[in-house]
Every structure is written in C-alpha cells, then in structure tokens.
Design a protein around this motif. Structure first.
Motif, PDB file in Angstrom:
ATOM      1  N   SER A 454      30.888  36.003  39.961  1.00 31.30           N
ATOM      2  CA  SER A 454      31.137  37.030  38.943  1.00 31.30           C
ATOM      3  C   SER A 454      31.521  38.367  39.555  1.00 31.30           C
ATOM      4  N   ASN A 455      32.304  38.340  40.634  1.00 27.78           N
ATOM      5  CA  ASN A 455      32.744  39.586  41.240  1.00 27.78           C
ATOM      6  C   ASN A 455      33.583  40.410  40.277  1.00 27.78           C
ATOM      7  N   TRP A 456      34.327  39.725  39.432  1.00 27.21           N
ATOM      8  CA  TRP A 456      35.188  40.454  38.483  1.00 27.21           C
ATOM      9  C   TRP A 456      34.348  41.304  37.543  1.00 27.21           C
ATOM     10  N   GLN A 458      31.294  42.436  38.198  1.00 22.71           N
ATOM     11  CA  GLN A 458      30.647  43.474  38.988  1.00 22.71           C
ATOM     12  C   GLN A 458      31.595  44.656  39.214  1.00 22.71           C
ATOM     13  N   ARG A 459      32.880  44.357  39.440  1.00 20.84           N
ATOM     14  CA  ARG A 459      33.847  45.440  39.637  1.00 20.84           C
ATOM     15  C   ARG A 459      34.007  46.271  38.371  1.00 20.84           C
ATOM     16  N   ILE A 460      34.135  45.594  37.227  1.00 19.10           N
ATOM     17  CA  ILE A 460      34.254  46.323  35.957  1.00 19.10           C
ATOM     18  C   ILE A 460      32.984  47.115  35.675  1.00 19.10           C
ATOM     19  N   ASP A 461      31.845  46.482  35.939  1.00 25.29           N
ATOM     20  CA  ASP A 461      30.564  47.127  35.683  1.00 25.29           C
ATOM     21  C   ASP A 461      30.403  48.388  36.528  1.00 25.29           C
ATOM     22  N   LYS A 462      30.725  48.280  37.814  1.00 30.49           N
ATOM     23  CA  LYS A 462      30.547  49.415  38.716  1.00 30.49           C
ATOM     24  C   LYS A 462      31.578  50.515  38.475  1.00 30.49           C
ATOM     25  N   THR A 463      32.810  50.107  38.194  1.00 35.34           N
ATOM     26  CA  THR A 463      33.890  51.090  38.072  1.00 35.34           C
ATOM     27  C   THR A 463      33.888  51.826  36.739  1.00 35.34           C
ATOM     28  N   TYR A 464      33.610  51.100  35.666  1.00 32.01           N
ATOM     29  CA  TYR A 464      33.758  51.701  34.342  1.00 32.01           C
ATOM     30  C   TYR A 464      32.432  51.840  33.585  1.00 32.01           C
ATOM     31  N   ARG A 473      23.196  51.018  41.742  1.00 35.13           N
ATOM     32  CA  ARG A 473      24.247  50.256  42.407  1.00 35.13           C
ATOM     33  C   ARG A 473      24.004  48.764  42.208  1.00 35.13           C
TER      34      ARG A 473
END
Length: 509
Positions: A454-456, A458-464, A473
C-alpha cells in the motif's frame, strides 16, 4: 417495550422500580471481579460473556422472588436501549482502538470474510430457512425468512478471540477480530435494508411483499446506498474532527483534556445521529469515524488527552458490554413470552448456521488461497457459529408479523444461549486440542508487507491528507498509533504477558 421512548421508560418508573438498583450495581461489580479473575486465571470452560450471563440469571432469579413486577426492571433487555445507548460506545471504541496496520495488512482476508462471507452466510441461511419455515404451527412468511437470515448473520466470536494469543497468532487473531467488526456492521445494514424494503413495498402494495425479482432488486439498491452513505458520513465526520484539532494545534490553541474529550464525544454521537437521520447505519458510520479519529485526530491531542480519552472510551465500552450480557441473563428468567420456542425450528436453525459457516470458510479460504491449515479453518468455523446480544436485539426489532416476531426472537434467544455456553465454553479446550502452530510472520513482517502492498496510499496520506488532518510520520504510526498499547488493543483486550496467561476479553458484539 420496543415502541416506548427511552425517556419515557426512565421517567415513568416509580420508586419501587429502583428497589432492585443496588442489586444491579452489585451484579455489575461481581461481573467486573469475575472478569478480572478469569483474565488472570483463564478457564477452558468458563468465558467472561457466559459468566456475566450467569450472573444476570442469578439477578433475575433474585428479583423473581423479591419483586412484584420484575419485567419492568431497568436491567430488562430492551432493543432500543441496546442500539441507542449500549452498542454505539462499543463499536466506536472498536474502531478507535483498531490497529489499522494489522487491519489493512490482512485487508483482503478480512474484507472477504467480513463482507462477502457475511453475504454468503445470509444467502445460505435464507435459502435453507425457507425449506424449514413450516416446522412450527406459526409458519414464517417467505419474506420473513430474509429478516431471520439477516439476524442470524450477526456472529459473536468473542469467546474464541478470548483464548487466542495475538502475540502467537497475530494473523488469525487479526482476521477474526476484523471480520467480527465488519460482520456486526454488515449484519445491521442487511437487517435495516430488509426492513426498509418490506415497509416500502407494504406501503406501495398494501400487503405483505412477495419474495420475487422486484423485492430482491429493491433490497440490493437499498443495501448499496446504505453502505456507501454510512461510510461517507463516517469519513466526513472523522475528517472534520481531525481538521478542527489540527487547526487548533497549528495555532497553539490546544484544548485541555476535559474539553477535547467532550468535543470528540459530541463528534462521535453526532456521527451516529446524522447517519440515522439520513436513514443510513449509525453503527457503520461510528466505526469508520473511530478509525479516522485514531489515525488522524489523536495525533493532534496531547499525550495526556490521548491516554484519558482511551481510558474513557474503554471504560464506557466495557460497562456497556457487561450491561448487555447481564440483560441477556435477566431476560432468560423474565422473558415476556415465556420463551415458548419451537424446538424443531431451533435445532434446524442450529444445524443451518453450522453448515452455512462451514461453506463460507471453505469458499473464502479457497478464493484467498490462504496458507491456513485445517486447524486454522476449524477455529474460524467455530468462531463464526457463536451468536450474541446483537442478533437477539435485532430479533426484537424485526419488522414482521407479531407471530413471526415472537417465533424469531424466541428461536434467536435459544441459539444465543446454546452457542455462547456450548461453543463459547468449549473454545478453550478446542484451541488447546488443536495445538495451532505459531504464525511465522512477526510484527515487523506484517509492517513490511503492509507497506509493500500500500505504498500508493502511504504517499497520498503523507503528502496530502496528513498535511491538513494531522498525524505522525507513517513509520512512527505504523509501529503503533497509540504508544501505550500493544498490538493496538487495550491491556483488557490482549493476553497478559506472563507465560501461559490468556485473557478473555470482550470484542465486537
């Protein structure tokens, strides 16, 4: 009693109705002490839910000989009180204390068992119930079999979860715990959807609806809108609370513990009320809101507020669970209908839920190609046969004929008592007899697998998302969103960490 408001129920009682209040409080205290003893000295036969029901039976017997009208007691099981007061804190706490790293790392298995599995269970029970509905003089209408199937789709795997050590079997424990939460929510949505469909078609046709293609399509449409609306409301309210507290934290306006907890409690109950007002499922919305608050809102609170908030929710949830099982035991003695159930139908339904669960476990495991052996599948089958207070509360709220309602509620209550005491009581011996091997995956393995899948997100979660909603974090949160909890569960919900000690916690209803 189901069509009497809660306020009326509390205001119309006289001094004589409070005469048994001290004994109710003593029963609650006794349940707490017995539960504490069973947590330290676990039993292979007696689990905390069955022990609490037995204490409720003793309370019922005492009031039977000392009270003129015990059926008006405040402890008498009432479906409206259950859904409006007892169940919301339990479901919200389950969502808030859910360790999402385990939930989402087993998301496919949990979703298939909790969602598809519940629906398969519902279809099999409905089909087989239609074949045995004439086993009693009061025959069930074909459409009532759908209501009965939705009621019996609600499982209660707490007795089996109580003897599974999540440190030794994190995969099996996480899947069963996650399935239990989703099963509760979906069973309620199915029940509400069937009830709404019956009322809608009765209004149009003026007669009891017939089970045909139109009824089935109407049921599926109602079910889909209910699920989507409930999840959407939970996400919206959870995100609103996260944004508010993140906004306050960014401006150094953090609230003290009592005000922050009060605001969050208001958010939680507002979620339930808004969802019910829009004819969705407040239970589903509460669970989603709890998960959102745990993942985002909690990180904008001080450490003191986080600890106090969790203690408040856990205490409310535990007391509600005790009252729920005490009420079941009390109802056993003072049932308004005298519990005159149809035994052929009772044992037929017992066989049906055993068969439907077996089919469900085999089908889902085949779809997943799980590396579970036959021993794991037996535990999953055993856990899914237990029925609890939720199923009985749904039976009291069924939108069916009076004769059908009495038959359904009495049969459901019999199934609850049999499964809790027989299957729940024997779960400890079953686990020991099977000698289930320890899971190969450790806590770290689960975390690594989760991030690889689920890296995708995690990226959305962290970035937006965390930019506006708050949150630690991802690597810090992954270890545990609540640092003072192991495995994402409170100390009451996990085994003690000394050798050979296993807890008997409550979980979802």
């Amino acid at each position: 009693m189901a069509n009497v408001s809660l306020v009326a129920k509390l205001t119309e009682v006289g001094p004589e109705d409070y005469s048994g209040a001290p004994f109710i409080l003593v029963s609650i205290a006794a349940s707490l002490l017995v539960g504490h003893y069973l947590m330290i000295h676990p039993s292979k036969i007696v689990q905390e839910p069955s022990a609490t029901i037995f204490i409720g039976v003793l309370l019922g017997l005492f009031t039977y000989f000392t009270t003129d009208n015990p059926s008006n007691s405040l402890i008498m099981f009432d479906d409206r009180f259950f859904f409006k007061v007892l169940l919301p804190p339990i479901i919200f706490t389950a969502g808030y204390t859910c360790k999402y790293i385990h939930f989402f790392s087993n998301f496919t298995a949990i979703s298939l068992l909790g969602l598809l599995g519940t629906f398969i269970n519902f279809l099999i029970i409905a089909l087989m119930t239609s074949l045995v509905r004439k086993a009693c003089p009061e025959k069930l209408h074909p459409i009532e079999t759908l209501t009965f199937a939705a009621i019996l789709s609600a499982t209660d795997s707490v007795a089996v979860l109580g003897v599974i050590n999540p440190a030794e079997h994190p995969g099996l424990f996480g899947i069963l715990a996650g399935e239990g939460i989703l099963n509760d929510a979906l069973a309620i949505v199915l029940f509400r959807s069937v009830g709404t469909t019956i009322k809608k078609l009765q209004t149009v046709g003026g007669v009891f609806p017939v089970l045909d293609a139109d009824t089935t399509s109407e049921l599926l449409i109602t079910f889909s809108f209910t699920v989507i609306g409930s999840v959407g409301i939970g996400i919206f309210m959870g995100a609103a609370s996260a944004y508010l507290f993140h906004w306050l934290k960014e401006r150094d306006l953090e609230m003290d513990a009592k005000r922050a907890i009060s605001i969050l409690v208001i958010f939680a109950y507002s979620t339930n009320m808004l969802s019910e007002f829009l004819e969705c499922s407040g239970i589903v919305s509460l669970f989603v809101c709890g998960v959102m608050m745990s993942h985002y809102t909690s990180h904008s609170l001080s450490e003191e507020t986080q600890t106090t908030l969790l203690d408040v929710f856990e205490t409310l949830s535990h007391l509600c669970e005790i009252l729920m099982f005490l009420s079941l035991g009390f109802y056993w003695v003072h049932s308004p209908s005298g519990v005159n159930r149809c035994y052929p139908l009772l044992f037929a339904m017992l066989f049906i839920i055993m068969f439907s669960r077996a089919v469900t476990v085999v089908v889902i495991c085949a779809l997943l190609r799980l590396k579970f052996g036959i021993r794991h599948m037996i535990v999953m089958w055993w856990a899914g046969m237990i029925r609890g207070a939720l199923a009985f509360a749904l039976s009291l709220d069924a939108s069916v004929t009076t004769a059908g309602k009495n038959l359904i509620s009495d049969t459901t209550f019999g199934l609850v008592i049999i499964t809790v005491f027989v299957f729940g009581g024997s779960s400890g011996g079953l686990i020991d007899y099977l000698c289930i091997p320890f899971d190969e995956d450790t806590e770290e393995d689960i975390i690594k697998r989760h991030f690889s899948l689920s890296n995708w997100f995690q990226r959305i979660d962290k970035t937006y998302l965390k930019k506006y909603l708050g949150g630690s974090r991802p690597d810090a949160v992954a270890q545990n969103p609540h640092p003072h909890l192991r495995y994402g569960y409170s100390p009451r919900r996990i085994p003690l960490l000394k050798a050979g000690s296993r807890s008997a916690p409550y979980s979802s209803v």
